[in-house]
Design a protein around this motif. Structure first.
Motif, PDB file in Angstrom:
ATOM      1  N   ARG A  73      -2.697  -1.947  -8.768  1.00 53.29           N
ATOM      2  CA  ARG A  73      -2.168  -2.168  -7.408  1.00 53.29           C
ATOM      3  C   ARG A  73      -2.094  -3.659  -7.082  1.00 53.29           C
ATOM      4  O   ARG A  73      -1.189  -4.095  -6.354  1.00 53.29           O
ATOM      5  CB  ARG A  73      -2.986  -1.404  -6.377  1.00 53.29           C
ATOM      6  CG  ARG A  73      -4.437  -1.721  -6.257  1.00 53.29           C
ATOM      7  CD  ARG A  73      -5.179  -0.543  -5.633  1.00 53.29           C
ATOM      8  NE  ARG A  73      -6.486  -0.890  -5.111  1.00 53.29           N
ATOM      9  CZ  ARG A  73      -7.414   0.007  -4.786  1.00 53.29           C
ATOM     10  NH1 ARG A  73      -7.184   1.307  -4.939  1.00 53.29           N
ATOM     11  NH2 ARG A  73      -8.580  -0.365  -4.287  1.00 53.29           N
ATOM     12  N   ALA A 109       1.878   1.549  -3.577  1.00 50.77           N
ATOM     13  CA  ALA A 109       0.749   1.993  -4.404  1.00 50.77           C
ATOM     14  C   ALA A 109       0.453   3.470  -4.205  1.00 50.77           C
ATOM     15  O   ALA A 109      -0.017   4.150  -5.125  1.00 50.77           O
ATOM     16  CB  ALA A 109      -0.492   1.161  -4.081  1.00 50.77           C
ATOM     17  N   TRP A 147       0.822  -1.213   0.000  1.00 50.24           N
ATOM     18  CA  TRP A 147       0.000   0.000   0.000  1.00 50.24           C
ATOM     19  C   TRP A 147       0.854   1.259   0.000  1.00 50.24           C
ATOM     20  O   TRP A 147       0.486   2.272  -0.604  1.00 50.24           O
ATOM     21  CB  TRP A 147      -0.974  -0.018   1.175  1.00 50.24           C
ATOM     22  CG  TRP A 147      -2.022  -1.061   0.968  1.00 50.24           C
ATOM     23  CD1 TRP A 147      -2.159  -2.238   1.633  1.00 50.24           C
ATOM     24  CD2 TRP A 147      -3.060  -1.046  -0.031  1.00 50.24           C
ATOM     25  NE1 TRP A 147      -3.213  -2.954   1.121  1.00 50.24           N
ATOM     26  CE2 TRP A 147      -3.787  -2.254   0.111  1.00 50.24           C
ATOM     27  CE3 TRP A 147      -3.435  -0.144  -1.018  1.00 50.24           C
ATOM     28  CZ2 TRP A 147      -4.876  -2.561  -0.715  1.00 50.24           C
ATOM     29  CZ3 TRP A 147      -4.509  -0.446  -1.838  1.00 50.24           C
ATOM     30  CH2 TRP A 147      -5.220  -1.645  -1.680  1.00 50.24           C
ATOM     31  N   VAL A 199      -0.638   4.489  -8.556  1.00 48.34           N
ATOM     32  CA  VAL A 199      -1.082   3.106  -8.705  1.00 48.34           C
ATOM     33  C   VAL A 199      -2.321   2.858  -7.845  1.00 48.34           C
ATOM     34  O   VAL A 199      -3.190   2.060  -8.195  1.00 48.34           O
ATOM     35  CB  VAL A 199       0.059   2.141  -8.323  1.00 48.34           C
ATOM     36  CG1 VAL A 199      -0.439   0.707  -8.249  1.00 48.34           C
ATOM     37  CG2 VAL A 199       1.208   2.257  -9.323  1.00 48.34           C
ATOM     38  N   LEU A 200      -2.421   3.567  -6.747  1.00 46.27           N
ATOM     39  CA  LEU A 200      -3.551   3.434  -5.834  1.00 46.27           C
ATOM     40  C   LEU A 200      -4.891   3.635  -6.531  1.00 46.27           C
ATOM     41  O   LEU A 200      -5.915   3.097  -6.095  1.00 46.27           O
ATOM     42  CB  LEU A 200      -3.392   4.450  -4.693  1.00 46.27           C
ATOM     43  CG  LEU A 200      -4.400   4.430  -3.550  1.00 46.27           C
ATOM     44  CD1 LEU A 200      -4.404   3.081  -2.842  1.00 46.27           C
ATOM     45  CD2 LEU A 200      -4.091   5.555  -2.556  1.00 46.27           C
TER      46      LEU A 200
END
Length: 332
Positions: free
Chosen positions: A131, A113, A110, A124-125
């Protein structure tokens, strides 16, 4: 026995600084770790180190930060991989004959991301598929990383992989800004957050190492620590000054279940406390959560509150020495 370790980062900006830092860590700490020197630039930061492990995905460095390329690795991505390989070479050389545990750190899925952009822009999130792909590539890279570490230090008694997730509270609370800075990415709910963490933490276990997670950012209602535990983290490293009542409960439950708790006790920028002060803090914490210190001392690890990259070299060294002294005093 109570152990002392570090979170990862250390002051310095060249190979000489790295070699000296690694010698200190190997010589002073019961649980030595692969030192990180983010002062060497973006390829040596948490995100750069994480991308250095990512298998089959290329990245490059843009003015706004790291970005996936959709193709081959850019020059900075190659430098990140080269730096990590050089650092592992140095750890292997200095750690010959190491017969205790050893720890390495890697950025979590995370945090990557939330800090890495897609080839066409934005984090990317913002993309469920991107992700997931990044987390799977990271998991594969972690498996290879642990295998490499086991080959280099075959006499170590155990291997720990610390998954760093400083961005996780912001991801779960919907606080990560979009590329424009005018909006925020949507909240990621616990089931999905857990799934990607399970991918990476499970890869650590499959490779024969112990999965820990580190998050020194505050969260609400113990949600982050609860999520990390549920996803498979067997160790939790925290900043002791930022804990909520619910966090204390999660840590106590983890210890009672046989897990490890890393208490971050030395704050960046503050004077290094005495070992007596640290011992008293741990004793008070055990009283606060209703645990018998003698019964659970073996599950407690003393660490800095966060990384030591911003400290002076002398202060970083004193921090290690003091943590180790306090850990010995706490051992029954």
């Amino acid at each position: 026995m109570t152990r002392a370790s570090g979170v990862g980062s250390w002051p310095g900006d060249d190979a000489t600084d790295f070699a000296e830092a690694q010698r200190v860590v190997l010589g002073e700490l019961d649980l030595p770790h692969l030192v990180e020197l983010p002062g060497r630039g973006a390829p040596a930061t948490t995100t750069g180190r994480g991308l250095a492990l990512v298998a089959e995905l290329g990245a490059d460095l843009q003015p706004a930060g790291w970005r996936l390329t959709g193709g081959g690795a850019g020059v900075d991505h190659r430098r990140a991989r080269s730096l990590l390989a050089q650092d592992l070479d140095a750890l292997e050389e200095q750690g010959q004959g190491l017969t205790g545990p050893v720890k390495v750190q890697v950025a979590g899925p995370w945090t990557l991301a939330a800090t890495v952009e897609r080839p066409r822009g934005d984090k990317v999130l913002a993309d469920h598929g991107a992700r997931r792909d990044l987390a799977q590539a990271l998991a594969e890279g972690v498996r290879d990383h642990v295998a490499d570490l086991r080959r280099r230090l075959p006499d170590a008694t155990s291997y720990v992989v610390q998954v760093d997730e400083p961005a996780l509270p912001g991801v779960m609370a919907g606080r990560v800004p979009t590329a424009s800075g005018f909006g925020r990415h949507r909240t990621v709910h616990p089931p999905e957050a857990s799934a990607l963490l399970e991918e990476v933490l499970g890869a650590v276990v499959a490779a024969g190492a112990e999965p820990w997670a580190h998050c020194c950012a505050p969260s609400e209602d113990g949600a982050v620590l609860r999520l990390l535990r549920g996803a498979g983290a067997r160790g939790l490293l925290v900043d002791a000054d930022l804990l909520t009542a619910a966090d204390h409960d999660q840590l106590a439950e983890s210890l009672e279940a046989g897990g490890t708790v890393g208490l971050g006790l030395v704050a960046h920028g503050a004077p290094v406390p005495t070992d007596t002060t640290l011992v008293e803090r741990v004793e008070r914490w055990c009283d606060l959560v209703g645990l018998d210190l003698e019964a659970h001392a073996g599950g407690i690890v003393l660490t800095p509150a966060c990384g030591l990259a911003g400290a002076a070299a002398g202060a970083a060294r004193r921090t290690c020495t003091t943590l180790a002294s306090a850990a010995r005093a706490l051992t029954p």
